[in-house]
Design a protein around this motif. Structure first.
Motif, mmCIF file in Angstrom:
data_model
loop_
_atom_site.group_PDB
_atom_site.id
_atom_site.type_symbol
_atom_site.label_atom_id
_atom_site.label_comp_id
_atom_site.label_asym_id
_atom_site.label_seq_id
_atom_site.Cartn_x
_atom_site.Cartn_y
_atom_site.Cartn_z
ATOM 1 N N MET A 166 1.044 -1.115 0.156
ATOM 2 C CA MET A 166 -0.001 0.063 0.078
ATOM 3 C C MET A 166 1.079 1.225 -0.059
ATOM 4 O O MET A 166 1.805 1.342 0.725
ATOM 5 C CB MET A 166 -0.986 0.012 1.202
ATOM 6 C CG MET A 166 -1.751 1.331 1.299
ATOM 7 S SD MET A 166 -2.769 1.281 2.777
ATOM 8 C CE MET A 166 -3.844 -0.164 2.565
ATOM 9 N N HIS A 167 0.489 2.191 -0.808
ATOM 10 C CA HIS A 167 1.145 3.480 -0.712
ATOM 11 C C HIS A 167 0.162 4.619 -0.296
ATOM 12 O O HIS A 167 -1.219 4.644 -0.508
ATOM 13 C CB HIS A 167 1.316 3.928 -2.223
ATOM 14 C CG HIS A 167 2.010 5.407 -2.331
ATOM 15 N ND1 HIS A 167 1.302 6.529 -2.876
ATOM 16 C CD2 HIS A 167 3.075 5.813 -2.191
ATOM 17 C CE1 HIS A 167 2.109 7.455 -2.848
ATOM 18 N NE2 HIS A 167 3.167 7.251 -2.480
ATOM 19 N N VAL A 168 0.503 5.404 0.890
ATOM 20 C CA VAL A 168 -0.260 6.069 1.536
ATOM 21 C C VAL A 168 0.147 7.472 1.367
ATOM 22 O O VAL A 168 1.388 8.047 1.272
ATOM 23 C CB VAL A 168 -0.334 5.680 3.136
ATOM 24 C CG1 VAL A 168 -0.971 6.818 4.023
ATOM 25 C CG2 VAL A 168 -0.563 4.313 3.398
ATOM 26 N N ASP A 169 -0.897 8.321 1.227
ATOM 27 C CA ASP A 169 -0.601 9.969 1.165
ATOM 28 C C ASP A 169 -1.778 10.528 2.091
ATOM 29 O O ASP A 169 -2.858 9.794 2.405
ATOM 30 C CB ASP A 169 -0.596 10.387 -0.474
ATOM 31 C CG ASP A 169 -1.895 9.717 -1.210
ATOM 32 O OD1 ASP A 169 -3.008 9.958 -0.531
ATOM 33 O OD2 ASP A 169 -1.690 9.544 -2.277
ATOM 34 N N SER A 170 -1.485 11.781 2.093
ATOM 35 C CA SER A 170 -2.538 12.546 3.160
ATOM 36 C C SER A 170 -2.592 13.969 2.384
ATOM 37 O O SER A 170 -1.781 14.401 1.504
ATOM 38 C CB SER A 170 -1.763 12.840 4.355
ATOM 39 O OG SER A 170 -0.764 13.596 4.439
ATOM 40 N N LEU A 171 -3.732 14.392 2.703
ATOM 41 C CA LEU A 171 -4.072 15.701 2.097
ATOM 42 C C LEU A 171 -4.868 16.391 3.342
ATOM 43 O O LEU A 171 -5.911 16.186 3.955
ATOM 44 C CB LEU A 171 -5.299 15.565 0.941
ATOM 45 C CG LEU A 171 -5.826 16.997 0.443
ATOM 46 C CD1 LEU A 171 -4.650 17.790 -0.100
ATOM 47 C CD2 LEU A 171 -6.796 16.691 -0.759
ATOM 48 N N THR A 172 -4.432 17.904 3.740
ATOM 49 C CA THR A 172 -4.951 18.325 4.475
ATOM 50 C C THR A 172 -5.408 19.910 3.978
ATOM 51 O O THR A 172 -4.663 20.319 3.273
ATOM 52 C CB THR A 172 -4.072 18.962 5.839
ATOM 53 O OG1 THR A 172 -3.421 17.683 6.266
ATOM 54 C CG2 THR A 172 -4.590 19.891 7.086
ATOM 55 N N ARG A 173 -6.644 20.099 4.220
ATOM 56 C CA ARG A 173 -7.304 21.351 3.529
ATOM 57 C C ARG A 173 -7.761 22.358 4.577
ATOM 58 O O ARG A 173 -8.687 21.859 5.278
ATOM 59 C CB ARG A 173 -8.429 20.933 2.513
ATOM 60 C CG ARG A 173 -8.946 22.229 1.673
ATOM 61 C CD ARG A 173 -9.911 21.531 0.533
ATOM 62 N NE ARG A 173 -10.840 20.625 1.037
ATOM 63 C CZ ARG A 173 -11.718 20.148 0.004
ATOM 64 N NH1 ARG A 173 -11.415 20.134 -1.109
ATOM 65 N NH2 ARG A 173 -12.497 19.124 0.524
ATOM 66 N N VAL A 174 -7.458 23.604 4.606
ATOM 67 C CA VAL A 174 -8.002 24.512 5.666
ATOM 68 C C VAL A 174 -8.711 25.763 4.738
ATOM 69 O O VAL A 174 -7.995 26.085 3.787
ATOM 70 C CB VAL A 174 -6.687 24.961 6.225
ATOM 71 C CG1 VAL A 174 -7.193 26.054 7.079
ATOM 72 C CG2 VAL A 174 -5.955 23.913 7.087
ATOM 73 N N ASP A 175 -9.765 26.028 5.220
ATOM 74 C CA ASP A 175 -10.624 27.191 4.469
ATOM 75 C C ASP A 175 -11.603 27.687 5.538
ATOM 76 O O ASP A 175 -12.611 27.017 6.144
ATOM 77 C CB ASP A 175 -11.450 26.357 3.386
ATOM 78 C CG ASP A 175 -12.088 27.448 2.454
ATOM 79 O OD1 ASP A 175 -11.874 28.501 2.730
ATOM 80 O OD2 ASP A 175 -12.969 26.986 1.630
ATOM 81 N N PHE A 176 -11.192 29.078 5.798
ATOM 82 C CA PHE A 176 -12.001 29.583 6.867
ATOM 83 C C PHE A 176 -11.905 31.126 6.573
ATOM 84 O O PHE A 176 -11.088 31.666 6.002
ATOM 85 C CB PHE A 176 -11.713 29.371 8.370
ATOM 86 C CG PHE A 176 -10.146 29.553 8.972
ATOM 87 C CD1 PHE A 176 -10.032 30.915 9.381
ATOM 88 C CD2 PHE A 176 -9.248 28.683 8.505
ATOM 89 C CE1 PHE A 176 -8.634 31.119 9.763
ATOM 90 C CE2 PHE A 176 -7.931 29.155 9.026
ATOM 91 C CZ PHE A 176 -7.886 30.414 9.609
ATOM 92 N N GLY A 177 -12.839 32.011 7.227
ATOM 93 C CA GLY A 177 -12.729 33.246 7.310
ATOM 94 C C GLY A 177 -14.029 33.897 7.402
ATOM 95 O O GLY A 177 -15.201 33.417 7.601
ATOM 96 N N THR A 178 -14.101 35.143 7.171
ATOM 97 C CA THR A 178 -15.708 35.940 7.273
ATOM 98 C C THR A 178 -16.160 36.178 5.831
ATOM 99 O O THR A 178 -17.434 36.048 5.790
ATOM 100 C CB THR A 178 -15.361 37.421 8.022
ATOM 101 O OG1 THR A 178 -14.456 37.899 7.076
ATOM 102 C CG2 THR A 178 -14.791 37.282 9.224
ATOM 103 N N ASP A 179 -15.411 36.027 4.744
ATOM 104 C CA ASP A 179 -15.913 36.218 3.464
ATOM 105 C C ASP A 179 -14.950 35.871 2.492
ATOM 106 O O ASP A 179 -13.796 36.189 2.521
ATOM 107 C CB ASP A 179 -16.213 37.907 3.478
ATOM 108 C CG ASP A 179 -17.201 38.039 2.313
ATOM 109 O OD1 ASP A 179 -17.372 37.346 1.445
ATOM 110 O OD2 ASP A 179 -18.011 39.072 2.422
#
Length: 796
Positions: A300-313
């Motif tokens: 098995m080949h393992v990878d990761s993805l972290t996505r950050v998305d926040f704010g007021t507008d």
């Protein structure tokens, strides 16, 4: 140490200059006049501390004063080279003790253009001060334009700071500037170019409504494939935006990127104290993702993805960059781990998505009558508060009502297992989808009625829904293909098993579904989807030279999803709903190649035995309960022409439901295209479409009028006329732009007129302005927008 060599001798002198480590000089001839003075002539090469190298016809070295003077003869110039750039000069003087010096009549080529100066003074190891500097990117014999600076300082390999600038077109002065930064890109020690940190070219602009503004970016280089861009965008009456965009690519499968924006927005429409007002507001938005290959664990080949998305507008760029494109209104956050096998993919993730929808619709006469008593009370209160103050006449009117919907979906965690199709002993092909998650769901919707920009009434359309569920889902896909004398028969069955920790209602149903209670309030259900497709042999006809080829193939398909009651289960995403389908359809495909033209045609007619209201909204017809809309797609394409048309018809009364037509012509620098979208008003309601505009037209045109000049037109139009296809009697412009573009050798300009319509908190606005922009190669654009005052258009 001083090393001196010529074509017939090599000599070593003792310690001569204490302030430098190594001074090496090669020449064809040398003359020692006394113990302190040496003259080198003929192809003189000087290397100073392996940091600077120069070539000259004649060099005078003074040991006592610790100076070096280089001169040229005839037309050959002195060449000075370091790790950052190459400089040419008529004369060079260096003081090793003070690390200063000067050069006469310098010329330097940087990546952005050419720099010259009457005199340059060396301030230290890296910086030079220049008098009467000239900068231009133009390499023509007669320079088209240039900047002339009274003073300038070259700061190493980063930028040139110039003051007292005068911009000239040919010999004619155009305008002056107090100061300006010019970034430069140097060279590496190996001689190969690489990115350097520095200020990017600024952009200046003027807007009639928002005043003067500028945009300036600073590029910071950290290392190979790692950099960031810091920016500031300021406009007098709109506000300021500070931004940063970071990029780090460690490999094609290992990268990090982030974008941050902070804005202090002025004159921004917002709701405060139940009123829509223009005010200042602080906004921010942070978005980024990190994709990383963790490693290989067995097969098995393992990878990761972290996505950050926040704010007021998310509309900061939309507001400040004058874009006509809309923006996404959902914030996506997730942490994902994915394992890849040869035929399987296993995934574990944590998701949090937040969506806010604002839709403004026109109020009906019944709604205005309903809320008129409240409006009268508001008018009386306003008059009482302002009785002692003179007021301008007020036009009492209802604004459009606002539907505000807020939804939050969190999956903590979500485990998923998907496979490719596998062949089971040559009997059938099989694959599956499986997931297990805990989902947290929040939703709330309001209806807001505005009168004279004041919130008159607020009503909850959807009370706050708060649901936490444990979900399990398994779906198998099995199909078998049979080939018989050119015919292909494919049979497929897709059974699914679902479990929920609790349901929306306590009812249990058994018709067309296996459903029952399990684990207290929990429930499970088993359903299945079925399909069959019979494809007839393909008919092929072609000429002897194959310049004319015709393909025809037809087929019959059948899809069946039993209808069963589902409103007792929560509906949070696509996995929670299985729309019924009992459709039989006939399809015909025809592909033709006729000389240089490709002509493709597809026809489809379906019949669903279930009623129209039970079907997935986008499949519904208008009047027929069972006969689905007839659809055809046709396209004609060549190297210079494209024509495409896709239409749907209600066959019961031969009424057009939807039409998409586009055509384009391309020839050298000439381009023309037009597109038209029509949607029947009734089908918009039947299919629950967000749009209520039946007609859209898009136009683009580019006509060359000379080798360097082009007239361009872009237009977007709409019509609210509720009549049939191509009923464009009341067509209105949404955006149209006409301009003249001229691209010279190292400069260009654009002059034109633009009109744009948009909505700001439900209020329709229109802007009309003239545009003039001057583009200078490597400098950017100096744009002037001369606007007429904005026009507010409000409808009852």
């Amino acid at each position: 140490m001083l090393f001196v060599s010529s074509s017939n001798m090599y000599a070593t002198f003792g310690k001569m200059v204490a302030t430098i480590k190594t001074l090496r000089i090669n020449s064809l001839k040398q003359t020692i006049s006394d113990k302190n003075h040496v003259v080198f002539e003929g192809e003189v090469e000087v290397i100073i501390d392996r940091k600077m190298r120069l070539w000259a016809d004649r060099v005078l070295l003074d040991k006592e004063k610790q100076t070096l003077t280089a001169e040229r003869k005839e037309s050959a110039a002195i060449s000075i080279e370091n790790d950052d750039f190459v400089m040419l000069a008529d004369k060079l003087f260096l003081n090793f003790e003070k690390k200063t010096g000067y050069a006469d009549d310098i010329r330097m080529h940087i990546s952005e253009g050419y720099v010259s100066a009457r005199k340059a003074e060396k301030l230290n190891d890296n910086d030079w001060r220049m008098d009467e500097m000239t900068y231009t990117p133009c390499d023509a014999e007669l320079i088209h334009w240039h900047f002339r600076a009274r003073k300038a300082v070259l700061h190493g390999n980063y930028f040139i700071k110039a003051s007292g600038l005068l911009f000239k077109v040919g010999p004619v002065p155009v305008f002056g500037m107090p100061s300006m930064f010019l970034p430069i890109q140097g060279r590496t020690k190996s001689g190969h170019g690489k990115a350097k940190s520095g200020f990017l070219m600024p952009r200046l602009y003027y807007d009639y409504d928002y005043g003067f503004g500028f945009r300036q970016y600073y590029y910071r280089y950290f290392g190979p494939h790692c950099d960031t861009t810091l920016g500031v965008d300021w406009q007098a009456y709109k506000g300021i935006v500070l931004s940063d965009e970071f990029r780090w690519a460690r490999s094609p499968e290992d990268y990090t990127k982030a974008m941050m924006q902070y804005a202090f927005a002025r004159n921004f429409f917002q709701q405060r104290n139940n009123k829509i007002v223009k005010a200042s507001e602080h906004q921010y938005w942070v978005e980024g993702e990190n994709y990383q290959s963790i490693g290989i664990f067995g097969p098995m080949h393992v990878d990761s993805l972290t996505r950050v998305d926040f704010g007021t507008d998310k509309r900061i760029g939309y507001i400040f960059l004058n874009s006509t494109n809309d923006v996404d209104n959902t914030f996506y956050n997730s942490v994902l781990f994915r394992g890849h096998l040869s035929q399987d993919m296993i995934e574990a993730r944590f998701d949090a998505d937040q969506t806010k929808l604002q839709q403004f619709t026109t109020m009906t006469c019944e709604e205005k009558t309903q809320f008129w008593p409240l409006a009268q009370e508001l008018i009386a209160q306003t008059q009482a508060l302002t009785k002692s103050r003179p007021q301008r006449p007020v036009k009492n009117e209802f604004q459009k009502k606002e539907i505000e919907n807020k939804t939050t979906v969190v999956q903590v965690p979500h485990f998923e297992w998907n496979t490719l199709y596998k062949n089971l002993k040559n009997i059938l092909n099989y694959r599956h989808d499986f997931f297990l998650d805990q989902i947290l769901y929040r939703q709330q919707a309001f209806e807001n009625i505005y009168f004279n920009s004041t919130l008159l009434n607020q009503r909850e359309l959807i009370p706050l829904r708060s649901t936490d569920l444990l979900r399990f889902y398994y779906r198998a896909c099995l199909y078998k293909s049979v080939f018989m004398r050119g015919h292909t028969l494919m049979l497929e069955i897709d059974p699914s098993l679902q479990f929920r920790s609790h349901t929306k209602k306590d009812e249990i149903f058994h018709k067309n579904v296996i459903e029952d209670r399990i684990m207290g309030r929990g429930a499970y259900r088993i359903a299945s989807e079925y399909s069959a497709k019979w494809t007839f042999p393909e008919l092929l006809i072609h000429s002897d030279d194959f310049r004319q080829v015709h393909y025809v193939q037809s087929g019959i398909s059948y899809e069946f999803v039993p209808k069963f009651f589902q409103k007792n289960w929560y509906y949070m995403d696509k996995w929670d709903r299985l729309y019924p389908k009992h459709e039989i359809a006939v399809q015909v495909r025809n592909n033709n190649i006729i000389n240089d033209y490709q002509i493709d045609l597809e026809l489809k007619q379906g019949y669903d035995f279930y009623n129209r209201q039970d079907l997935f909204p986008l499949r519904r017809g208008l009047t027929s309960r069972h006969l689905l809309p007839f659809r055809y797609d046709i396209s004609i394409a060549s190297d210079s022409l494209i024509l495409a048309c896709a239409q749907e018809y209600d066959m019961k009364n031969l009424k057009m439901l939807q039409s998409e037509i586009s055509t384009g012509i391309t020839s050298d620098r000439f381009n023309a295209s037009i597109g038209y979208l029509y949607q029947n008003e009734g089908i918009q309601r039947r299919r629950d479409l967000l749009s209520n505009i039946p007609h859209f037209v898009l136009c683009n045109l580019a006509v060359p009028i000379s080798k360097r000049a082009t007239i361009r037109y872009d237009g977007q139009f709409y019509s609210e006329h509720k009549h049939s296809f191509f009923s464009l009697g009341s067509i209105k412009p949404l955006l149209h732009r006409i301009r003249l573009d001229y691209n010279g050798h190292c400069w260009g300009f654009c002059i034109g007129f633009e009109e744009k319509k948009y909505r700001e908190y439900g209020t329709e606005r229109a802007e009309h302005y003239f545009v003039f922009s001057l583009k200078l190669e490597s400098i950017g654009s100096f744009a002037n927008k001369i606007r007429q005052p904005s026009i507010d258009r409000k409808k009852d």
